[in-house]
Design an enzyme around this catalytic site. Structure first.
Site, mmCIF file in Angstrom:
data_model
loop_
_atom_site.group_PDB
_atom_site.id
_atom_site.type_symbol
_atom_site.label_atom_id
_atom_site.label_comp_id
_atom_site.label_asym_id
_atom_site.label_seq_id
_atom_site.Cartn_x
_atom_site.Cartn_y
_atom_site.Cartn_z
ATOM 1 N N GLY A 68 0.841 -1.189 0.000
ATOM 2 C CA GLY A 68 0.000 0.000 0.000
ATOM 3 C C GLY A 68 0.876 1.240 0.000
ATOM 4 O O GLY A 68 0.499 2.281 0.539
ATOM 5 N N SER A 70 1.864 3.248 -2.366
ATOM 6 C CA SER A 70 1.763 4.287 -3.394
ATOM 7 C C SER A 70 0.939 5.479 -2.944
ATOM 8 O O SER A 70 0.856 6.490 -3.635
ATOM 9 C CB SER A 70 1.183 3.705 -4.692
ATOM 10 O OG SER A 70 -0.139 3.293 -4.473
ATOM 11 N N SER A 71 0.300 5.374 -1.766
ATOM 12 C CA SER A 71 -0.474 6.527 -1.280
ATOM 13 C C SER A 71 -0.640 6.448 0.229
ATOM 14 O O SER A 71 -0.279 5.454 0.855
ATOM 15 C CB SER A 71 -1.857 6.555 -1.947
ATOM 16 O OG SER A 71 -2.643 5.496 -1.463
ATOM 17 N N GLY A 72 -1.169 7.510 0.785
ATOM 18 C CA GLY A 72 -1.543 7.538 2.204
ATOM 19 C C GLY A 72 -0.410 7.250 3.171
ATOM 20 O O GLY A 72 0.732 7.669 2.955
ATOM 21 N N ARG A 93 -1.175 -1.991 -6.568
ATOM 22 C CA ARG A 93 -1.602 -2.590 -7.831
ATOM 23 C C ARG A 93 -1.448 -1.637 -9.012
ATOM 24 O O ARG A 93 -0.950 -2.005 -10.062
ATOM 25 C CB ARG A 93 -3.048 -3.077 -7.726
ATOM 26 C CG ARG A 93 -3.117 -4.469 -7.107
ATOM 27 C CD ARG A 93 -4.516 -4.964 -7.024
ATOM 28 N NE ARG A 93 -5.339 -4.036 -6.243
ATOM 29 C CZ ARG A 93 -6.622 -4.208 -6.012
ATOM 30 N NH1 ARG A 93 -7.259 -5.252 -6.518
ATOM 31 N NH2 ARG A 93 -7.292 -3.355 -5.302
ATOM 32 N N ASP A 123 -1.087 -8.013 -6.626
ATOM 33 C CA ASP A 123 -2.320 -8.200 -5.865
ATOM 34 C C ASP A 123 -1.979 -9.129 -4.696
ATOM 35 O O ASP A 123 -1.675 -10.304 -4.914
ATOM 36 C CB ASP A 123 -3.398 -8.828 -6.764
ATOM 37 C CG ASP A 123 -4.694 -9.072 -6.006
ATOM 38 O OD1 ASP A 123 -4.743 -8.777 -4.794
ATOM 39 O OD2 ASP A 123 -5.654 -9.575 -6.625
ATOM 40 N N SER A 201 -3.279 -1.559 11.628
ATOM 41 C CA SER A 201 -4.669 -1.844 11.948
ATOM 42 C C SER A 201 -5.392 -0.514 12.008
ATOM 43 O O SER A 201 -5.228 0.315 11.094
ATOM 44 C CB SER A 201 -4.739 -2.608 13.272
ATOM 45 O OG SER A 201 -6.060 -2.829 13.663
ATOM 46 N N TYR A 215 -15.361 -3.963 8.367
ATOM 47 C CA TYR A 215 -14.043 -3.330 8.510
ATOM 48 C C TYR A 215 -13.413 -3.664 9.864
ATOM 49 O O TYR A 215 -12.255 -4.100 9.936
ATOM 50 C CB TYR A 215 -14.203 -1.821 8.341
ATOM 51 C CG TYR A 215 -12.948 -1.034 8.546
ATOM 52 C CD1 TYR A 215 -11.932 -1.055 7.592
ATOM 53 C CD2 TYR A 215 -12.770 -0.251 9.690
ATOM 54 C CE1 TYR A 215 -10.769 -0.329 7.780
ATOM 55 C CE2 TYR A 215 -11.611 0.484 9.875
ATOM 56 C CZ TYR A 215 -10.614 0.438 8.922
ATOM 57 O OH TYR A 215 -9.475 1.160 9.118
ATOM 58 N N LYS A 219 -9.864 -5.596 11.020
ATOM 59 C CA LYS A 219 -8.828 -4.905 11.793
ATOM 60 C C LYS A 219 -8.606 -5.563 13.152
ATOM 61 O O LYS A 219 -7.491 -5.549 13.672
ATOM 62 C CB LYS A 219 -9.184 -3.419 11.944
ATOM 63 C CG LYS A 219 -9.148 -2.657 10.612
ATOM 64 C CD LYS A 219 -7.756 -2.660 9.995
ATOM 65 C CE LYS A 219 -7.638 -1.755 8.785
ATOM 66 N NZ LYS A 219 -6.286 -1.732 8.217
#
Ligand SMILES: *[C@@H]1O[C@H](CO)[C@@H](O)[C@H](O)[C@H]1NC(C)=O
Ligand SMILES: *[C@@H]1O[C@H](CO)[C@@H](O)[C@H](O)[C@H]1NC(C)=O
Length: 360
Positions: A68, A70-72, A93, A123, A201, A215, A219
Site C-alpha cells: 500500500g 503508493s499513497s496515504g 496494484r 495483488d 490496523s 471493517y 482490523k
C-alpha cells in the site's frame, strides 16, 4: 472538668469525630497512594531512561518493503525509510500511482546515488503470487529487513447494506494480504535473526463501531495476528508493531466517506482527522523502538492502555501505568459508549422523521 467530660461523651460528637477520623484517614490514604504511585513511576522512569539500554533499530542500508506504498500512510512510511537511508520497495496494484510515488520517494532519499527505490505491482490477495514475488524481490533487492503492511481499505455500511463482495475485498486486502506477505518473508527473517514487522490496523481494531461490522472485523483480526506473531518471533530478534491510527486524511478515507452511514459520520466527527505524515512518523519511531502498539496522542494512550489485555508489555513503567489505570479508564470508556449510543438514538429519530416527511 465535668463540663469537658460531658462534652466529649456526647454521642453525637463522638460519632462525628469518628466519621471525621475515618474521612481524614481515607483522604490520607488516597493522597499517600497517589504520591506513592508518582514516586514509583518516577523511579521506573529514571531507571529505564538512564540505565536501560534499549537499542533503537536502524534501517540505513537495509531493505524496507511497504505494501500500500503508493499513497496515504504507506507512501509516508516509504518516504521516511528513504530519508533514513534504506533501499525501499513499494507494493500496490496501480502502476501509474506506483511510478508517481516512486519518483516522490526517490526525491526523499538521503543519498540518491547509493539507495535504490523500486516498485512491485502486485495483488496481495493470492498467496502463491505473493510468495513468488517476494522471493524474487529479495533476490534482486536483498533480504527484507522491515515489512510495513499498509495495504487496506474501508467500506462502511450497516450490516444489511454490506455486500458479501465488499466484505470479501476488505478481508482479502486488510487481513489475508497482510498475513500472506508476513508468511512469505518470515522464514528468511527468522534465519537472519533480525527484522521489523509493522501491521497497520486501526482504532477500529480495538473497538467496534456502528457501520464497521466488516471493517472492524478485519482490523480486529490483525491484532490477533500481531499478538501471536510477537510471541512467535520474539526469540528470533524480530519485533512486531501494531499501528492503530484514527481517521486519517488519505485518498482511501475520501472514498470511505462516501459509504458512511450518518451514525458513523457523527461518531467519527468526535475525533480529529489526522495527517498521514503524523501517523507514519509515530509508527516508524515505535517500530524502530520495538513498541508493540503505535497510537497517537492522549486518545491513543487511553485506547491502548484500556485495551492492553494480553498484549506484550514494553517496560516496567508501561506495565505499572496499565495496572494502575485500566480500571479507571474503563469508566471513561463507558462514558464514550454511552455518548455513541445517544448519537445513534438521535440519528434513528432523525431518519424516522425524514422518512415520514418523504411519505407525506
Ligand atoms: C541497496 O542498494 C544499493 C544500490 O543498488 C546496493 O549496493 C546495496 O547493497 C543495497 N542494500 C541492501 C541491503 O540491499
Ligand atoms: C537483533 O537485531 C538488531 C537489528 O534489528 C541487530 O543489531 C542485533 O545485532 C540483533 N541481535 C541479535 C542477538 O542477533
Amino acid at each position: 472538668m465535668g463540663f469537658s467530660r460531658d462534652y466529649f461523651s456526647s454521642d453525637f460528637l463522638h460519632n462525628l469525630l469518628h466519621k471525621h477520623n475515618l474521612m481524614i484517614f481515607g483522604l490520607y490514604g488516597i493522597i499517600g497512594f497517589i504520591l506513592l504511585s508518582i514516586v514509583i513511576f518516577c523511579t521506573l522512569f529514571v531507571y529505564e531512561h538512564f540505565f536501560w539500554t534499549n537499542k533503537i533499530k536502524d534501517v540505513r542500508k537495509k531493505h524496507v518493503v511497504v505494501t500500500g506504498g503508493s499513497s496515504g500512510i504507506g507512501k509516508c512510511m516509504a518516504i521516511l525509510a528513504a530519508k533514513k537511508g534504506a533501499n525501499v520497495t513499494i507494493i500496490a496494484r496501480n502502476v501509474e500511482n506506483l511510478e508517481k510515488a516512486k519518483h516522490e520517494i526517490l526525491q526523499a532519499c538521503e543519498n540518491k546515488d547509493t539507495q535504490r527505490v523500486e516498485y512491485l505491482s502486485l495483488d496481495i490477495g493470492d498467496y502463491e503470487t505473493v510468495e513468488k514475488a517476494l522471493a524474487d524481490l529479495e533476490n534482486d533487492m536483498g533480504p527484507i529487513y522491515m515489512l510495513v503492511n499498509c495495504a487496506g481499505l474501508a467500506i462502511a455500511g450497516k450490516i444489511e447494506d454490506t455486500t458479501p463482495k465488499s466484505l470479501d475485498i476488505m478481508m482479502r486486502t486488510n487481513f489475508l494480504g497482510t498475513y500472506y506477505c508476513i508468511k512469505a518473508v518470515t522464514p528468511r527473517m527468522k534465519a537472519s535473526k533480525e527484522g521489523v514487522i509493522v501491521l497497520v490496523s486501526s482504532q477500529g481494531g480495538l473497538l467496534g463501531i456502528f457501520g464497521y461490522t466488516a471493517y472492524c472485523s478485519t482490523k480486529f483480526a490483525l491484532r490477533g495476528l500481531a499478538e501471536s506473531l510477537a510471541m512467535e518471533l520474539q526469540p528470533y530478534n524480530i519485533s512486531v508493531t501494531l499501528c492503530l491510527p484514527p481517521d486519517t486524511d488519505t485518498p482511501g478515507y475520501a472514498i470511505e466517506e462516501l459509504s458512511k452511514p450518518i451514525e458513523t459520520k457523527a461518531i467519527s466527527q468526535m475525533a480529529n482527522l489526522v495527517q498521514p505524515e503524523v501517523v507514519a512518523e509515530k509508527a516508524f519511531k515505535d517500530a524502530l523502538a520495538r513498541n508493540f502498539f503505535s497510537a497517537l496522542g492522549l486518545e491513543g494512550f487511553i485506547m491502548t492502555t484500556l485495551c492492553a489485555g494480553m498484549s506484550p508489555v514494553k517496560s516496567y513503567r508501561q506495565l505499572f501505568v496499565q495496572v494502575l489505570l485500566m480500571g479507571p479508564l474503563r469508566f471513561i470508556g463507558i462514558v464514550y459508549l454511552f455518548i455513541f449510543q445517544r448519537i445513534i438514538a438521535q440519528c434513528k429519530q432523525y431518519t424516522n422523521s425524514e422518512n415520514i416527511k418523504k411519505v407525506k
